[in-house]
Scaffold this motif. Sequence first.
Motif, mmCIF file in Angstrom:
data_model
loop_
_atom_site.group_PDB
_atom_site.id
_atom_site.type_symbol
_atom_site.label_atom_id
_atom_site.label_comp_id
_atom_site.label_asym_id
_atom_site.label_seq_id
_atom_site.Cartn_x
_atom_site.Cartn_y
_atom_site.Cartn_z
ATOM 1 N N GLU A 81 0.835 -1.206 0.000
ATOM 2 C CA GLU A 81 0.000 0.000 0.000
ATOM 3 C C GLU A 81 0.867 1.251 0.000
ATOM 4 O OE1 GLU A 81 -2.737 -0.091 3.240
ATOM 5 O OE2 GLU A 81 -4.194 -1.326 2.158
ATOM 6 N N SER A 82 1.973 1.204 0.720
ATOM 7 C CA SER A 82 2.871 2.352 0.754
ATOM 8 C C SER A 82 3.420 2.659 -0.639
ATOM 9 C CB SER A 82 4.020 2.078 1.730
ATOM 10 O OG SER A 82 4.932 3.154 1.753
ATOM 11 N N GLN A 83 3.711 1.632 -1.406
ATOM 12 C CA GLN A 83 4.212 1.852 -2.764
ATOM 13 C C GLN A 83 3.113 2.403 -3.676
ATOM 14 O OE1 GLN A 83 5.860 -2.177 -3.295
ATOM 15 N NE2 GLN A 83 7.865 -1.225 -3.638
ATOM 16 N N ILE A 84 1.876 1.959 -3.477
ATOM 17 C CA ILE A 84 0.763 2.504 -4.264
ATOM 18 C C ILE A 84 0.577 3.985 -3.944
ATOM 19 C CG2 ILE A 84 -1.695 2.330 -4.770
ATOM 20 C CD1 ILE A 84 -0.089 -0.032 -5.783
ATOM 21 N N VAL A 85 0.677 4.324 -2.658
ATOM 22 C CA VAL A 85 0.583 5.738 -2.266
ATOM 23 C C VAL A 85 1.690 6.540 -2.941
ATOM 24 C CG1 VAL A 85 0.759 7.354 -0.335
ATOM 25 C CG2 VAL A 85 -0.542 5.239 -0.071
ATOM 26 N N GLY A 86 2.906 5.994 -2.927
ATOM 27 C CA GLY A 86 4.020 6.682 -3.575
ATOM 28 C C GLY A 86 3.795 6.870 -5.065
ATOM 29 N N LEU A 87 3.212 5.864 -5.727
ATOM 30 C CA LEU A 87 2.938 5.976 -7.159
ATOM 31 C C LEU A 87 1.895 7.058 -7.435
ATOM 32 C CD1 LEU A 87 3.103 5.083 -10.097
ATOM 33 C CD2 LEU A 87 1.541 3.190 -9.539
ATOM 34 N N LEU A 88 0.855 7.101 -6.644
ATOM 35 C CA LEU A 88 -0.183 8.124 -6.834
ATOM 36 C C LEU A 88 0.396 9.530 -6.653
ATOM 37 C CD1 LEU A 88 -3.061 6.305 -4.929
ATOM 38 C CD2 LEU A 88 -3.029 6.818 -7.377
ATOM 39 N N LYS A 89 1.288 9.681 -5.694
ATOM 40 C CA LYS A 89 1.907 10.992 -5.491
ATOM 41 C C LYS A 89 2.857 11.340 -6.635
ATOM 42 C CE LYS A 89 1.505 11.133 -0.457
ATOM 43 N NZ LYS A 89 2.230 11.228 0.840
ATOM 44 N N ARG A 90 3.544 10.348 -7.169
ATOM 45 C CA ARG A 90 4.416 10.594 -8.327
ATOM 46 C C ARG A 90 3.603 11.057 -9.529
ATOM 47 N NH1 ARG A 90 6.850 4.953 -8.890
ATOM 48 N NH2 ARG A 90 7.280 5.667 -11.023
ATOM 49 N N LEU A 91 2.453 10.434 -9.732
ATOM 50 C CA LEU A 91 1.594 10.844 -10.842
ATOM 51 C C LEU A 91 1.100 12.279 -10.654
ATOM 52 C CD1 LEU A 91 -0.488 7.555 -11.265
ATOM 53 C CD2 LEU A 91 1.299 8.402 -12.804
ATOM 54 N N ARG A 92 0.737 12.616 -9.430
ATOM 55 C CA ARG A 92 0.287 13.992 -9.188
ATOM 56 C C ARG A 92 1.431 14.983 -9.393
ATOM 57 N NH1 ARG A 92 -1.455 15.929 -3.241
ATOM 58 N NH2 ARG A 92 0.704 15.268 -2.957
ATOM 59 N N ASP A 93 2.605 14.654 -8.891
ATOM 60 C CA ASP A 93 3.743 15.556 -9.062
ATOM 61 C C ASP A 93 4.065 15.757 -10.540
ATOM 62 O OD1 ASP A 93 3.885 15.741 -6.332
ATOM 63 O OD2 ASP A 93 5.548 14.315 -6.112
ATOM 64 N N ALA A 94 3.961 14.675 -11.314
ATOM 65 C CA ALA A 94 4.213 14.787 -12.754
ATOM 66 C C ALA A 94 3.148 15.652 -13.419
ATOM 67 C CB ALA A 94 4.245 13.396 -13.383
ATOM 68 N N ARG A 95 1.920 15.525 -12.982
ATOM 69 C CA ARG A 95 0.847 16.351 -13.549
ATOM 70 C C ARG A 95 1.087 17.822 -13.247
ATOM 71 N NH1 ARG A 95 -2.789 20.263 -12.763
ATOM 72 N NH2 ARG A 95 -3.239 19.506 -10.655
ATOM 73 N N LEU A 142 -9.363 19.236 -14.371
ATOM 74 C CA LEU A 142 -8.883 20.614 -14.295
ATOM 75 C C LEU A 142 -10.014 21.627 -14.390
ATOM 76 C CD1 LEU A 142 -5.550 20.466 -16.342
ATOM 77 C CD2 LEU A 142 -5.983 20.009 -13.916
ATOM 78 N N ASN A 143 -11.217 21.176 -14.746
ATOM 79 C CA ASN A 143 -12.370 22.076 -14.699
ATOM 80 C C ASN A 143 -12.803 22.350 -13.259
ATOM 81 O OD1 ASN A 143 -12.823 22.321 -17.594
ATOM 82 N ND2 ASN A 143 -13.451 20.172 -17.528
ATOM 83 N N ASP A 144 -12.446 21.445 -12.368
ATOM 84 C CA ASP A 144 -12.737 21.617 -10.944
ATOM 85 C C ASP A 144 -11.556 22.350 -10.315
ATOM 86 O OD1 ASP A 144 -13.406 21.482 -8.299
ATOM 87 O OD2 ASP A 144 -13.548 19.301 -8.188
ATOM 88 N N THR A 145 -11.585 23.660 -10.390
ATOM 89 C CA THR A 145 -10.431 24.447 -9.948
ATOM 90 C C THR A 145 -10.194 24.349 -8.445
ATOM 91 O OG1 THR A 145 -11.858 26.409 -9.773
ATOM 92 C CG2 THR A 145 -10.669 26.080 -11.852
ATOM 93 N N GLY A 146 -11.225 24.031 -7.689
ATOM 94 C CA GLY A 146 -11.058 23.932 -6.243
ATOM 95 C C GLY A 146 -10.399 22.645 -5.797
ATOM 96 N N HIS A 147 -10.599 21.576 -6.554
ATOM 97 C CA HIS A 147 -10.055 20.269 -6.162
ATOM 98 C C HIS A 147 -9.771 19.447 -7.417
ATOM 99 C CE1 HIS A 147 -10.429 16.771 -3.024
ATOM 100 N NE2 HIS A 147 -9.192 16.988 -3.432
ATOM 101 N N PRO A 148 -8.771 19.836 -8.196
ATOM 102 C CA PRO A 148 -8.544 19.162 -9.479
ATOM 103 C C PRO A 148 -7.958 17.761 -9.357
ATOM 104 C CG PRO A 148 -6.850 20.805 -9.091
ATOM 105 C CD PRO A 148 -7.853 20.966 -7.996
ATOM 106 N N ASP A 149 -7.285 17.458 -8.245
ATOM 107 C CA ASP A 149 -6.640 16.156 -8.071
ATOM 108 C C ASP A 149 -7.271 15.416 -6.897
ATOM 109 O OD1 ASP A 149 -4.104 16.417 -9.940
ATOM 110 O OD2 ASP A 149 -4.220 18.284 -8.789
ATOM 111 N N GLN A 150 -7.685 14.180 -7.140
ATOM 112 C CA GLN A 150 -8.194 13.325 -6.074
ATOM 113 C C GLN A 150 -7.612 11.932 -6.263
ATOM 114 O OE1 GLN A 150 -12.438 13.460 -5.165
ATOM 115 N NE2 GLN A 150 -12.636 15.362 -6.321
ATOM 116 N N ALA A 151 -7.156 11.348 -5.173
ATOM 117 C CA ALA A 151 -6.561 10.014 -5.265
ATOM 118 C C ALA A 151 -6.919 9.210 -4.029
ATOM 119 C CB ALA A 151 -5.043 10.104 -5.419
ATOM 120 N N SER A 152 -6.950 7.899 -4.206
ATOM 121 C CA SER A 152 -7.303 7.019 -3.098
ATOM 122 C C SER A 152 -6.683 5.652 -3.303
ATOM 123 C CB SER A 152 -8.824 6.863 -2.999
ATOM 124 O OG SER A 152 -9.327 6.191 -4.146
ATOM 125 N N LEU A 153 -6.478 4.959 -2.203
ATOM 126 C CA LEU A 153 -6.299 3.519 -2.267
ATOM 127 C C LEU A 153 -7.682 2.916 -2.470
ATOM 128 C CD1 LEU A 153 -3.808 2.910 0.685
ATOM 129 C CD2 LEU A 153 -3.286 2.828 -1.755
#
Length: 221
Positions: free
Chosen positions: A104-118, A193-204
């Motif tokens: 799960e920790s690696q999945i969390v890390g992957l989701l954060k990497r994707l957000r950082d890349a975005r 990106l149309n949701d300017t208040g919360h454009p990124d959402q991620a979950s396990l």
Amino acid sequence: MNHEQDRTAGPSNQESTSPEPGPYEEGKRAGAHPLAVVIGIIFGLWLLMWLYIPSSKQKPAVAPEPTPASVMEEPDAAPVMFTVKTSIPEINAVGIVVPPQATESQIVGLLKRLRDARLANQLSAMLPATSPGHKLGDHAIANIYIFSDAQYARPAAIGVLARGAHAPGELYPQAVPFETAMEEVRGHYRIDLNDTGHPDQASLGFADESGVHSKTFRQLF
């Protein structure tokens, strides 16, 4: 004789004309005692409360909502490798596969990497376009599904997830059951990106827009 009769009649006349005691006399209290009035008011209020305010036994039981447990990311965990299995621009979706032993920790890390890349406008180096030609970019709208079982990272299962839990089943009789596909999602990253208040959402795990979620669902950001 007449004088004697007058004298004997005198007292009886006085007694008959004397006033009888009335209900209100000087020195006596009129009406109920104030303490009795106060007790009566208190009893009346208590009776009204008992009749009109439902007791705890009468109130319907409300199940407490589960509180997602926090997942700590291991700073020394190796970044998990992934493979893009499916790209479906028609529904702005991508399915990627990670090894079954990914934590799960690696999945969390992957989701954060994707957000950082975005955020750095470098997501195109990691994933195919989900909204090609969009004025806000190739990943202006995206749903990125992470699986460990490659058979669910395909259009059939991803289409079921995109439609949600409440899509009429009779319209898709050959589709993978939503509950089955949902439980196979290791992680989910939504970009809008149309949701300017919360454009990124991620979950396990996974949750659709109606709130139906998998057993492993944990909202991250």
